[in-house]
Design a protein around this motif. Structure first.
Motif, PDB file in Angstrom:
ATOM      1  N   GLU A 254      -3.288  13.768  11.355  1.00 45.28           N
ATOM      2  CA  GLU A 254      -1.913  13.343  11.758  1.00 45.28           C
ATOM      3  C   GLU A 254      -1.565  13.158  13.246  1.00 45.28           C
ATOM      4  OE1 GLU A 254       0.058  16.418  10.008  1.00 45.28           O
ATOM      5  OE2 GLU A 254      -0.142  16.149   7.902  1.00 45.28           O
TER       6      GLU A 254
ATOM      7  N   ARG B  69       0.798  -1.209  -0.035  1.00 44.45           N
ATOM      8  CA  ARG B  69       0.022  -0.003   0.055  1.00 44.45           C
ATOM      9  C   ARG B  69       0.847   1.290   0.023  1.00 44.45           C
ATOM     10  NH1 ARG B  69      -5.015   0.518   2.341  1.00 44.45           N
ATOM     11  NH2 ARG B  69      -4.024   2.257   3.773  1.00 44.45           N
ATOM     12  N   LYS B  70       0.376   2.317  -0.560  1.00 44.40           N
ATOM     13  CA  LYS B  70       0.899   3.620  -0.175  1.00 44.40           C
ATOM     14  C   LYS B  70       0.664   4.240   1.012  1.00 44.40           C
ATOM     15  CE  LYS B  70       0.401   4.960  -5.158  1.00 44.40           C
ATOM     16  NZ  LYS B  70      -0.247   5.860  -6.260  1.00 44.40           N
ATOM     17  N   ARG B  71       1.673   4.974   1.592  1.00 38.08           N
ATOM     18  CA  ARG B  71       1.745   5.333   2.903  1.00 38.08           C
ATOM     19  C   ARG B  71       0.816   6.862   2.889  1.00 38.08           C
ATOM     20  NH1 ARG B  71       5.417   2.766   6.113  1.00 38.08           N
ATOM     21  NH2 ARG B  71       7.146   1.898   4.869  1.00 38.08           N
ATOM     22  N   THR B  72      -0.065   6.610   4.062  1.00 38.05           N
ATOM     23  CA  THR B  72      -0.806   8.008   4.317  1.00 38.05           C
ATOM     24  C   THR B  72      -0.202   8.906   5.156  1.00 38.05           C
ATOM     25  OG1 THR B  72      -2.756   6.112   4.764  1.00 38.05           O
ATOM     26  CG2 THR B  72      -3.091   8.560   5.645  1.00 38.05           C
TER      27      THR B  72
ATOM     28  N   ARG C  65      -2.424   5.019  11.233  1.00 36.85           N
ATOM     29  CA  ARG C  65      -3.248   5.121  10.240  1.00 36.85           C
ATOM     30  C   ARG C  65      -2.554   4.621   8.675  1.00 36.85           C
ATOM     31  NH1 ARG C  65      -4.379  10.862   8.650  1.00 36.85           N
ATOM     32  NH2 ARG C  65      -5.477   9.978   6.945  1.00 36.85           N
ATOM     33  N   ASP C  66      -1.447   3.926   9.133  1.00 41.84           N
ATOM     34  CA  ASP C  66      -0.808   3.223   8.375  1.00 41.84           C
ATOM     35  C   ASP C  66      -0.412   1.803   9.016  1.00 41.84           C
ATOM     36  OD1 ASP C  66      -0.330   4.618   5.616  1.00 41.84           O
ATOM     37  OD2 ASP C  66       0.908   5.846   6.813  1.00 41.84           O
TER      38      ASP C  66
ATOM     39  N   GLN D 209      -8.727  10.074  12.073  1.00 40.90           N
ATOM     40  CA  GLN D 209      -8.161  10.148  10.775  1.00 40.90           C
ATOM     41  C   GLN D 209      -7.649  11.456  10.698  1.00 40.90           C
ATOM     42  OE1 GLN D 209      -8.128   7.591   8.259  1.00 40.90           O
ATOM     43  NE2 GLN D 209      -8.291   6.385  10.366  1.00 40.90           N
TER      44      GLN D 209
ATOM     45  N   LYS E  46      -9.107   1.873   4.018  1.00 41.41           N
ATOM     46  CA  LYS E  46      -8.798   2.768   5.045  1.00 41.41           C
ATOM     47  C   LYS E  46      -8.206   2.053   6.441  1.00 41.41           C
ATOM     48  CE  LYS E  46     -11.237   6.507   5.306  1.00 41.41           C
ATOM     49  NZ  LYS E  46     -12.204   7.501   5.670  1.00 41.41           N
TER      50      LYS E  46
END
Length: 244
Positions: A228, A11-14, A104-105, A226, A219
């Motif tokens: 930082e 997956r791409k990082r958030t 979140r990741d 959700q 997600k």
């Protein structure tokens, strides 16, 4: 596993990796310091003490040593599965465990992102099982090594061939299998509690094969957080004490 994530990411990082890793590894350092200060005894040390004093089921039964090690290993794995389930359904334990899920990741660092108080309670829980089972020290040593390695493996943001994943998850919890558990969907969050052996989720009906949204689009984290903030160390440590 970190190198595997870099070479074959799923997956791409958030959030930026550097900030998350500073937070997650900072929590690991706090865990290690607190555990060493408050509870210096290790599970293996307790297993040796239990054996010397003849405590526990396996010390009362005439069980061959190899079978005793195997039984203890499997029972300890079930104990961790059960503890994980309890941490989701008992509100006071969920307050602590949500620190792990707020990330979140999901990657190799998430495997060690647990609140220090949860780490201490987990040790006490594990001590009780070791004493009740009469787990041999060799079984505890093997279990601790496998459990930690398995957690790093199944939290990794790594892409495995689908055929390999299907074969592995017949016995072991794979990254794709455990990633479902970190979905924001409550149904998916309350599934796939295993860390090592996959049999318990299948046996007790908590197994979900794949996320509804797919692994790349699902997600990760908790709906309430959700932002930082889960990437901040102090915020993560204080999370169990917030009212939300």
């Amino acid at each position: 596993m970190a190198l595997a994530e870099w070479a074959l990411p799923k997956r791409k990082r958030t959030l930026p990796q550097g900030r998350r890793w500073l937070t997650n590894w900072g929590i690991v350092v706090l865990d290690a310091v607190l555990v060493r200060f408050v509870m210096p005894i290790l599970p293996i040390g307790l297993a040796l003490y239990v054996a010397d004093n003849g405590w526990g089921l396996l010390n009362w039964l005439a069980v061959p040593s190899w079978l005793s090690i195997l039984i203890a290993f499997v029972l300890l794995d079930f104990a961790i599965w059960l503890q994980h389930l309890i941490s989701h359904i008992v509100p006071i334990f969920w307050r602590l465990h949500q620190v792990h899920h707020a990330d979140r990741d999901i990657d190799v660092s998430t495997a060690l992102r647990f609140h220090p108080i949860e780490i201490l309670l987990s040790l006490l829980y594990k001590f009780a099982w070791i004493a009740a089972i009469g787990a041999p020290a060799l079984a505890v040593f093997a279990f601790e090594a496998v459990l930690n390695a398995a957690a790093l493996f199944n939290h990794a943001n790594v892409r495995l061939p689908l055929k390999l994943d299907r074969v592995l998850r017949l016995v072991l919890v794979t990254p794709d299998m455990h990633r479902v558990h970190h979905s924001v969907s409550p149904v998916e969050t309350n599934s796939n509690y295993g860390f090592n052996l996959s049999i318990w989720d299948r046996m007790f009906g908590t197994y979900i094969a794949q996320p509804d949204a797919g692994h790349e689009d699902m997600k990760i984290g908790l709906n309430a957080y959700q932002s930082e903030k889960p990437g901040q160390l102090l915020w993560s440590i204080l999370l169990p004490f917030r009212n939300r």
